[in-house]
Design a protein around this motif. Structure first.
Motif, mmCIF file in Angstrom:
data_model
loop_
_atom_site.group_PDB
_atom_site.id
_atom_site.type_symbol
_atom_site.label_atom_id
_atom_site.label_comp_id
_atom_site.label_asym_id
_atom_site.label_seq_id
_atom_site.Cartn_x
_atom_site.Cartn_y
_atom_site.Cartn_z
ATOM 1 N N LYS A 67 0.822 -1.214 0.000
ATOM 2 C CA LYS A 67 0.000 0.000 0.000
ATOM 3 C C LYS A 67 0.859 1.268 0.000
ATOM 4 O O LYS A 67 0.354 2.366 -0.220
ATOM 5 N N ASP A 76 3.853 3.812 -1.341
ATOM 6 C CA ASP A 76 4.346 4.221 -2.653
ATOM 7 C C ASP A 76 5.865 4.166 -2.755
ATOM 8 O O ASP A 76 6.417 3.914 -3.821
ATOM 9 N N ASP A 77 6.533 4.423 -1.646
ATOM 10 C CA ASP A 77 7.986 4.507 -1.642
ATOM 11 C C ASP A 77 8.599 3.106 -1.482
ATOM 12 O O ASP A 77 8.299 2.393 -0.529
ATOM 13 N N LYS A 129 8.621 0.313 1.639
ATOM 14 C CA LYS A 129 8.179 -1.078 1.500
ATOM 15 C C LYS A 129 9.225 -2.040 2.068
ATOM 16 O O LYS A 129 8.903 -2.959 2.821
#
Length: 290
Positions: free
Chosen positions: A270, A272-273, A277
């Protein structure tokens, strides 16, 4: 039970609530918010006193569940508005449509959530109120102040709210697409901060709201959540990583998938970076192994 801890006046009021309305059966909600810092107690009292309630907190912290719990305690249907840049007067108040009657076309007004809640004395829940365009919200000023009145621009009907009508709103502060609430609007609310659950309370929610039963996995999931909350405070990962909602999804998936796979798809993906993650997965690997 929260009712037993409330002032006698409110307990007596709640005992008389039995006005179940079949037409709005689909709008009745269930409780389930785990009491933290007296939030249910304080908001239930505010609701009784007719105050507009604003719930502030990060995404997935349980603001909607708290609103549903308050409405369930009062046995009131809850009409929901999900704000966005596309929100307009028709979304709030209703719209005109054409229908056939006795072989003729007649214009009919379909009431929106604001009008229905006001007329019937229900709860109006406005989610992510700061996602709406600033020019849209002033239409609610009269609804949210002492007047509890609105003139419907589509019908010219002056609507005076039922005495039991209440408003609960929620905001996620600092997110892309949000705008600060102007002071005139903010001053119409009493405000409560809703934070992420941690420790034993979080484990209680996992057991109550997911299918996960393995105590060791529950323990590690709760510890991972606590660490993610601390890392969000330090700015190492986005608040989405610490979402209670995302963690509960991970716990459900972990019934049939490995915990790491569950965390990857319910939490990590979920974000973006890519660095965030990897950070989440590295942290998860300290608790779980494939």
């Amino acid at each position: 039970m929260i009712q037993e801890q409330l002032p006698t006046e409110i307990q007596e009021y709640l005992e008389k609530q039995s006005d179940y309305q079949n037409d709005f059966e689909h709008l009745y909600t269930k409780d389930g918010f785990i009491e933290t810092e007296g939030l249910i107690h304080k908001t239930v009292i505010s609701y009784y006193m007719g105050k507009n309630i604003l719930l502030k907190g990060p995404t997935g912290s349980g603001k909607t569940k708290l609103a549903e719990t308050i409405s369930a305690i009062y046995q009131k249907p809850m009409h929901s508005i999900n704000c966005s840049v596309d929100l307009d007067a028709e979304s709030l108040l209703g719209f005109k449509t054409i229908r056939e009657q006795d072989g003729k076309s007649v214009i009919e007004f379909v009431e929106g959530p604001v009008v229905q809640a006001m007329k019937n004395g229900h709860t109006l829940y406005i989610d992510e109120i700061n996602m709406a365009r600033p020019e849209t919200l002033p239409i609610l000023n009269g609804v949210l102040d002492y007047r509890k009145t609105i003139t419907n621009p589509f019908t010219n009907e002056v609507i005076k709210a039922h005495k039991d009508f209440r408003v609960i709103s929620a905001i996620n502060e600092g997110y892309i697409g949000t705008t600060p609430l102007n002071e005139a609007l903010k001053n119409r609310f009493v405000i409560f901060q809703v934070s992420y659950l941690t420790g034993d309370q979080l484990k209680e929610v996992i057991r109550a709201q997911t299918k996960l039963t393995d105590n060791q996995t529950i323990e590690y999931m709760a510890k991972l959540a606590d660490e993610l909350i601390e890392e969000t405070k330090k700015g190492k990962v986005s608040e989405e990583a610490a979402s209670t909602r995302a963690l509960l999804d991970a716990c459900d998936l972990a019934v049939y998938l490995t915990p790491l796979t569950a965390i990857e798809h319910a939490i990590s993906e979920k974000l973006d970076d890519e660095r965030e993650k990897s950070f989440v997965m590295n942290l998860a690997e300290t608790y779980f192994k494939e």
